[in-house]
Scaffold this motif. Structure first.
Motif, PDB file in Angstrom:
ATOM      1  N   SER A 192     -29.627 -92.528  24.996  1.00 52.66           N
ATOM      2  CA  SER A 192     -28.194 -92.305  24.795  1.00 52.66           C
ATOM      3  C   SER A 192     -27.899 -91.922  23.351  1.00 52.66           C
ATOM      4  CB  SER A 192     -27.394 -93.539  25.206  1.00 52.66           C
ATOM      5  OG  SER A 192     -27.761 -94.623  24.406  1.00 52.66           O
ATOM      6  N   ASN A 193     -28.870 -92.095  22.450  1.00 55.86           N
ATOM      7  CA  ASN A 193     -28.652 -91.707  21.059  1.00 55.86           C
ATOM      8  C   ASN A 193     -29.427 -90.457  20.674  1.00 55.86           C
ATOM      9  OD1 ASN A 193     -26.779 -93.175  19.637  1.00 55.86           O
ATOM     10  ND2 ASN A 193     -28.074 -94.990  19.655  1.00 55.86           N
ATOM     11  N   ASN A 194     -30.168 -89.893  21.644  1.00 52.91           N
ATOM     12  CA  ASN A 194     -31.022 -88.760  21.333  1.00 52.91           C
ATOM     13  C   ASN A 194     -30.211 -87.467  21.296  1.00 52.91           C
ATOM     14  OD1 ASN A 194     -32.832 -86.500  21.875  1.00 52.91           O
ATOM     15  ND2 ASN A 194     -34.403 -88.095  22.041  1.00 52.91           N
ATOM     16  N   ILE A 200     -23.240-109.341  25.645  1.00 51.22           N
ATOM     17  CA  ILE A 200     -21.985-108.632  25.878  1.00 51.22           C
ATOM     18  C   ILE A 200     -21.879-107.444  24.927  1.00 51.22           C
ATOM     19  CG2 ILE A 200     -19.474-108.871  25.924  1.00 51.22           C
ATOM     20  CD1 ILE A 200     -19.923-111.827  26.541  1.00 51.22           C
ATOM     21  N   LEU A 201     -22.359-107.635  23.695  1.00 46.71           N
ATOM     22  CA  LEU A 201     -22.351-106.533  22.730  1.00 46.71           C
ATOM     23  C   LEU A 201     -23.240-105.391  23.219  1.00 46.71           C
ATOM     24  CD1 LEU A 201     -21.238-105.690  19.996  1.00 46.71           C
ATOM     25  CD2 LEU A 201     -23.285-106.621  18.943  1.00 46.71           C
ATOM     26  N   VAL A 202     -24.365-105.749  23.845  1.00 48.16           N
ATOM     27  CA  VAL A 202     -25.252-104.718  24.388  1.00 48.16           C
ATOM     28  C   VAL A 202     -24.527-103.914  25.467  1.00 48.16           C
ATOM     29  CG1 VAL A 202     -27.337-104.332  25.752  1.00 48.16           C
ATOM     30  CG2 VAL A 202     -27.394-105.903  23.848  1.00 48.16           C
ATOM     31  N   TYR A 203     -23.772-104.625  26.335  1.00 46.68           N
ATOM     32  CA  TYR A 203     -23.001-103.910  27.359  1.00 46.68           C
ATOM     33  C   TYR A 203     -22.087-102.887  26.700  1.00 46.68           C
ATOM     34  CZ  TYR A 203     -24.193-107.934  30.345  1.00 46.68           C
ATOM     35  OH  TYR A 203     -24.841-108.918  31.020  1.00 46.68           O
ATOM     36  N   GLY A 219     -15.307-101.253  19.324  1.00 44.92           N
ATOM     37  CA  GLY A 219     -15.242 -99.804  19.433  1.00 44.92           C
ATOM     38  C   GLY A 219     -13.974 -99.218  18.842  1.00 44.92           C
ATOM     39  N   VAL A 220     -12.833 -99.795  19.230  1.00 40.08           N
ATOM     40  CA  VAL A 220     -11.562 -99.193  18.831  1.00 40.08           C
ATOM     41  C   VAL A 220     -11.155 -99.641  17.433  1.00 40.08           C
ATOM     42  CG1 VAL A 220      -9.150 -98.922  19.446  1.00 40.08           C
ATOM     43  CG2 VAL A 220     -10.873 -99.026  21.232  1.00 40.08           C
ATOM     44  N   SER A 221     -11.314-100.954  17.175  1.00 40.36           N
ATOM     45  CA  SER A 221     -10.869-101.469  15.885  1.00 40.36           C
ATOM     46  C   SER A 221     -11.976-101.419  14.834  1.00 40.36           C
ATOM     47  CB  SER A 221     -10.366-102.902  16.070  1.00 40.36           C
ATOM     48  OG  SER A 221     -10.221-103.549  14.861  1.00 40.36           O
ATOM     49  N   GLY A 222     -13.233-101.311  15.299  1.00 42.00           N
ATOM     50  CA  GLY A 222     -14.340-101.149  14.355  1.00 42.00           C
ATOM     51  C   GLY A 222     -14.739-102.396  13.613  1.00 42.00           C
ATOM     52  N   GLU A 223     -14.349-103.556  14.140  1.00 44.82           N
ATOM     53  CA  GLU A 223     -14.773-104.814  13.518  1.00 44.82           C
ATOM     54  C   GLU A 223     -15.825-105.452  14.405  1.00 44.82           C
ATOM     55  OE1 GLU A 223     -14.045-106.478  10.776  1.00 44.82           O
ATOM     56  OE2 GLU A 223     -12.527-105.137   9.951  1.00 44.82           O
ATOM     57  N   LEU A 224     -16.981-105.777  13.857  1.00 49.25           N
ATOM     58  CA  LEU A 224     -18.040-106.372  14.659  1.00 49.25           C
ATOM     59  C   LEU A 224     -17.723-107.838  14.922  1.00 49.25           C
ATOM     60  CD1 LEU A 224     -20.656-106.039  16.050  1.00 49.25           C
ATOM     61  CD2 LEU A 224     -21.855-106.334  13.905  1.00 49.25           C
ATOM     62  N   ASN A 225     -17.770-108.208  16.190  1.00 47.75           N
ATOM     63  CA  ASN A 225     -17.486-109.583  16.594  1.00 47.75           C
ATOM     64  C   ASN A 225     -18.720-110.145  17.294  1.00 47.75           C
ATOM     65  OD1 ASN A 225     -16.718-111.867  17.986  1.00 47.75           O
ATOM     66  ND2 ASN A 225     -14.873-110.980  18.878  1.00 47.75           N
ATOM     67  N   LEU A 226     -19.316-111.160  16.711  1.00 45.14           N
ATOM     68  CA  LEU A 226     -20.526-111.748  17.310  1.00 45.14           C
ATOM     69  C   LEU A 226     -20.235-113.097  17.947  1.00 45.14           C
ATOM     70  CD1 LEU A 226     -23.158-110.905  14.555  1.00 45.14           C
ATOM     71  CD2 LEU A 226     -22.761-109.729  16.700  1.00 45.14           C
ATOM     72  N   GLY A 227     -18.963-113.364  18.246  1.00 43.73           N
ATOM     73  CA  GLY A 227     -18.638-114.679  18.791  1.00 43.73           C
ATOM     74  C   GLY A 227     -17.901-114.599  20.111  1.00 43.73           C
ATOM     75  N   GLN A 228     -18.081-113.503  20.835  1.00 40.35           N
ATOM     76  CA  GLN A 228     -17.351-113.362  22.096  1.00 40.35           C
ATOM     77  C   GLN A 228     -17.683-114.515  23.048  1.00 40.35           C
ATOM     78  OE1 GLN A 228     -14.973-111.439  22.125  1.00 40.35           O
ATOM     79  NE2 GLN A 228     -14.604-110.355  24.030  1.00 40.35           N
ATOM     80  N   ALA A 229     -18.939-114.991  23.028  1.00 44.58           N
ATOM     81  CA  ALA A 229     -19.314-116.100  23.899  1.00 44.58           C
ATOM     82  C   ALA A 229     -18.548-117.368  23.531  1.00 44.58           C
ATOM     83  CB  ALA A 229     -20.816-116.353  23.816  1.00 44.58           C
ATOM     84  N   GLY A 286     -22.571 -98.792  26.764  1.00 46.20           N
ATOM     85  CA  GLY A 286     -21.539 -98.027  27.448  1.00 46.20           C
ATOM     86  C   GLY A 286     -20.853 -97.035  26.524  1.00 46.20           C
ATOM     87  N   GLY A 287     -21.015 -97.238  25.240  1.00 49.98           N
ATOM     88  CA  GLY A 287     -20.380 -96.344  24.275  1.00 49.98           C
ATOM     89  C   GLY A 287     -19.225 -97.043  23.595  1.00 49.98           C
ATOM     90  N   LEU A 288     -19.221 -97.039  22.259  1.00 47.66           N
ATOM     91  CA  LEU A 288     -18.147 -97.696  21.518  1.00 47.66           C
ATOM     92  C   LEU A 288     -16.835 -96.978  21.813  1.00 47.66           C
ATOM     93  CD1 LEU A 288     -19.843 -98.394  18.087  1.00 47.66           C
ATOM     94  CD2 LEU A 288     -19.386 -99.967  19.956  1.00 47.66           C
ATOM     95  N   GLY A 289     -15.832 -97.718  22.199  1.00 50.14           N
ATOM     96  CA  GLY A 289     -14.532 -97.141  22.486  1.00 50.14           C
ATOM     97  C   GLY A 289     -14.424 -96.533  23.872  1.00 50.14           C
ATOM     98  N   ASN A 290     -15.531 -96.539  24.617  1.00 49.19           N
ATOM     99  CA  ASN A 290     -15.519 -95.933  25.946  1.00 49.19           C
ATOM    100  C   ASN A 290     -15.443 -97.019  27.021  1.00 49.19           C
ATOM    101  OD1 ASN A 290     -16.084 -94.654  28.324  1.00 49.19           O
ATOM    102  ND2 ASN A 290     -17.782 -93.440  27.525  1.00 49.19           N
ATOM    103  N   MET A 291     -14.263 -97.206  27.608  1.00 48.97           N
ATOM    104  CA  MET A 291     -14.063 -98.323  28.536  1.00 48.97           C
ATOM    105  C   MET A 291     -14.798 -98.070  29.860  1.00 48.97           C
ATOM    106  SD  MET A 291     -12.380-100.365  26.735  1.00 48.97           S
ATOM    107  CE  MET A 291     -11.822-100.107  25.071  1.00 48.97           C
TER     108      MET A 291
END
Lengths: 361, 410
Positions: free
Chosen positions: A333-335, A282-285, A68-78, A289-294
């Motif tokens: 949430s996108n409507n 985790i990416l879905v969470y 969200g904040v840095s704008g880099e997609l990370n698919l390896g959090q697991a 919740g909103g990118l950048g929105n903790m």
């Protein structure tokens, strides 16, 4: 008196409102749950969900910083969680006789889990973050799979002579008194379950402090500048790679800490648990919740972890309903119309507030 | 822009996956003439007067749902039969654990909230190992139909010490299957003498059997000429098969689940390699697999405690009842689950336990019964358990002929 008021006012000012709400949710939630626990009103099911929810929140907060904040997609959090988890299990297993106190061992395990994940995050980030585009997504995706395969083939034991390693086949012969910490695809078995909900909540609070302090700092503004316009950021002298690295390493470290807590909450943990699906979950969470929105991340994580468990009563239909709810939430949430409605509501509410404030004055 | 696209693509994939996970369970839920599962509270309070609360968890959705559904169906069948007889009465609830350790712990907690007194633990191994210590802590008796890992019954795996003591197994442990396979092959030399093995090295079931088999084979004079591995969802076995062929193997031992085994059979046929295929209980289910050409499995040997074509009355009744209720032929997982419920019923009957006792009281009585009683069921006669929870029964070898299991006469 006036000072105090301005302090409170400052907490709810536009800039810091979301931070205050995040902390309030966690602290109020913790007090409520502790009350329920003390009075024995919390069902076993909720009790068993407490620690995993805190783990997922920490990992998701880290990921939100990165996505969200840095704008880099990370698919390896697991993958980072996996590193932290098995590191934590090894540390806790190795220290079990030296430090009988579970809490101290847990804290050491979490710190070392965060450390190893950050270090590996740094190693991956050095080449990748210098590139432009979606390379981080590709590399982290591969990284997650590599970590899973490595741990699947790793045999780690400990005996009075120290740590013993073996790869692909189990060739360890441990001296008496030794024990296996990781046995290949079987993962870690017989782990002391020392993770507690309170430590999880403290970990969330630490994660929030780190993430918000970073966002509100000079570095945080630099991170967002790099996200919004790389060229403009470079033109004012921001080192883009280093700036993004900061967000990525912190994100990996939080995932490692979350993993260590997670690993020490179960007596058995298999490496296959930390697969691509978990990264996406985790990416879905984060996205929901909103990118950048903790604050949004915290709420969506809690809802999405609880949902399948609360739907247990519906038996076979629960996964179907879970998927439908997920899709509906994503669409809503996108409507545009829903967004307009929400902002209208928001305006009315804030109007009410300003009127109140005026009346007070 | 690209970034957003990737996000959306990934999320769409997740949704698709969760939908696929659902479809797994739909096929078996169609003929639902069952009334025994209901977890709604009204039913619970009505039946609670004299019925033992029997719980269990298994993968009812997702990739391993074939096993979970088989266990659920068979256990429901057994519960209905036992309740109809009078005597010990059961109320049965099976929770979904998606073959995941975390979900299994949640499922256990849900069962505990429900008031479970006796349990079938879990269907699969890793979730079972995760919840077994919880059963020990809460002193709830558990008998797993098909969780074969040693980690389910022992806390200390290195020395095989420190058994939980109240967690029992109905199926063979993984190492026992390896030993039994080596025994069988070394005494039936007509099948061949040079053994090649293909196993899944990221799976504890497969590696567990493999390691024990290789040890035993060396002692029993079997020659292992090649051992090939695969991992994850690999579906190309040509390298392993041509290596096995090049090493002159005339027996191919496959201690793996049936999905990869079906691909191996197909690819072996395509390359005209026809050794004797020898599987263990994971091979069970291959004939029921959708889209599988059963002629490929002709002549495959497998070591399983149950064959649906056996001619004794018990098996015949079970198979026909199961087919009437659920529409397909029961596999070994179903048989194990059926036996589990009957064994628990027998022990409860003999111990004189009543449904108003606490789980811990029932636990003590059942542990005493299980370590002393003998049980006759579908998957074996004169079945006994030792104090560690391991079962002792004779494995049966079956060969697939004309698309059905046929018992091999010794």
């Amino acid at each position: 008196m006036k000072n105090k008021k301005s302090f409170v006012g400052n907490l709810f000012s536009r800039t810091y409102r979301s931070r205050t709400i995040s902390f309030l949710i966690i602290i109020v939630g913790y007090i409520l749950i502790e009350l329920l626990l003390k009075t024995g009103n919390l069902s076993s099911m909720f009790q068993s969900l407490l620690v995993p929810v805190t783990c997922y929140i920490v990992a998701a907060l880290g990921l939100n910083l990165n996505v969200g904040v840095s704008g880099e997609l990370n698919l390896g959090q697991a993958g980072f969680m996996s590193l932290g988890a098995f590191m934590g299990i090894c540390v806790s297993g190795a220290l079990s006789s030296a430090i009988p106190n579970g809490l101290i061992r847990l804290v050491i395990a979490i710190v070392l889990g965060a450390l190893i994940a950050s270090v590996l995050g740094f190693v991956i980030g050095v080449p990748v973050l210098k590139l432009q585009g979606d390379y981080l997504a590709i590399v982290t995706l591969a990284f997650g799979e590599i970590i899973k395969s490595l741990i699947n083939n790793m045999y780690v034991g400990i005996d009075p002579n120290g740590f013993q390693f073996s790869f692909v086949e189990n060739k360890l012969s441990l001296a008496p008194g030794g024990k296996m910490l990781i046995s290949g695809p079987m993962g870690a078995t017989g782990t002391n379950r020392i993770a507690t909900f309170s430590v999880g909540v403290v970990l969330i609070l630490i994660a929030l402090v780190i993430v918000y302090n970073l966002i509100y700092s000079r570095s945080g503004r630099a991170i967002q500048a790099c996200r919004d316009n790389r060229i403009a950021a470079e033109s004012v002298g921001i080192h883009v790679a280093n700036t993004k690295m900061l967000a990525f390493v912190v994100s990996a470290g939080l995932a490692g800490a979350a993993g260590a807590l997670y690993g020490l909450n179960y007596s058995t943990l298999i490496p296959a648990k930390f697969d691509f699906n978990l990264s996406i979950l985790i990416l879905v969470y984060v996205v929901l919740g909103g990118l950048g929105n903790m604050t949004g991340t915290i709420i969506s994580t809690i809802v999405l972890v609880l949902l399948p468990e609360l739907l247990r009563g519906l038996q076979d239909y629960r996964m179907l309903i879970y998927a439908v709810i997920l899709i509906v939430m994503m669409i809503l949430s996108n409507n545009e119309k829903v967004k307009n409605l929400l902002s209208l509501l928001h305006q009315k509410l804030s109007f009410g507030k300003t009127k109140e404030a005026e009346a007070n004055e | 822009m690209k970034f957003e696209k990737m996000l959306k693509g990934g999320l769409a994939a997740v949704m698709a996956m969760s939908l696929v996970a659902c479809s797994g369970s739909s096929d078996s839920s169609a003929p639902a003439a069952d009334t025994s599962t209901g977890s709604d509270t009204t039913e619970t309070t009505v039946a609670a007067a004299g019925a033992f609360k029997l719980g269990g968890s298994g993968p009812l959705t997702g990739g391993a749902s074939v096993y979970g559904q088989a266990v659920k169906n068979a256990a429901e069948l057994a519960v209905e039969e036992i309740n109809a007889k009078g005597g010990v009465q059961f109320e049965f609830v099976m929770e979904d654990d998606e073959h995941d350790t975390e979900k299994a712990v949640n499922a256990y907690a849900a069962l505990k909230d429900w008031g479970m007194q006796v349990s079938l633990l879990t269907v699969t191994s890793a979730p079972g190992a995760a919840v077994a210590p919880l059963y020990k802590e809460d002193s709830t008796f558990a008998l797993t139909p098909s969780g074969s890992s040693l980690a389910i019954i022992y806390a200390d795996l290195i020395n095989l010490a420190d058994p939980y003591g109240n967690v029992f197994q109905m199926c063979f442990t993984d190492p026992n299957q390896g030993v039994a396979s080596a025994d069988y092959l070394s005494t039936h030399t007509n099948l061949g003498s040079k053994v090649a093995i293909i196993y899944k090295n990221d799976d504890n079931y497969s590696t567990g059997i493999y390691e024990k088999f290789v040890n035993e084979a060396a002692d029993k004079g079997l020659e292992v000429v090649y051992a090939g591995t695969f991992a994850g969802e690999d579906n190309d076995f040509n390298v392993q098969l041509s290596q096995a062929q090049a090493n002159g193997a005339d027996i191919l031992f496959l201690p793996i689940y049936y999905q990869p085994a079906s691909t191996i059979l197909k690819q072996a046929k395509d390359m005209d390699y026809a050794p004797t295929f020898f599987g263990v209980d994971g091979m069970d289910g291959i004939l029921a697999m959708e889209g599988f050409d059963t002629s490929l499995a002709e002549g495959v040997y497998l070591l399983t405690p149950f064959s649906a074509d056996a001619s004794d009355d018990l098996t015949k009744n079970f198979v026909s009842n199961y087919q009437n209720n659920y529409g397909d032929t029961p596999n070994q997982f179903a048989a194990d689950a059926y036996d589990c419920v009957y064994a628990i019923a027998q022990a409860l009957e003999a111990s004189g336990a009543t449904a108003d006792m606490s789980a811990a009281e029932i636990n003590d009585l059942l542990v005493e019964q299980f370590t002393s009683m003998t049980f006759n069921g579908l998957t074996g006669t004169d079945v006994t358990w030792n104090t560690n929870g391991e079962v002792s029964k004779a494995p049966k070898a079956v060969i697939i002929e004309n698309g059905v299991y046929v018992g091999v006469e010794d």
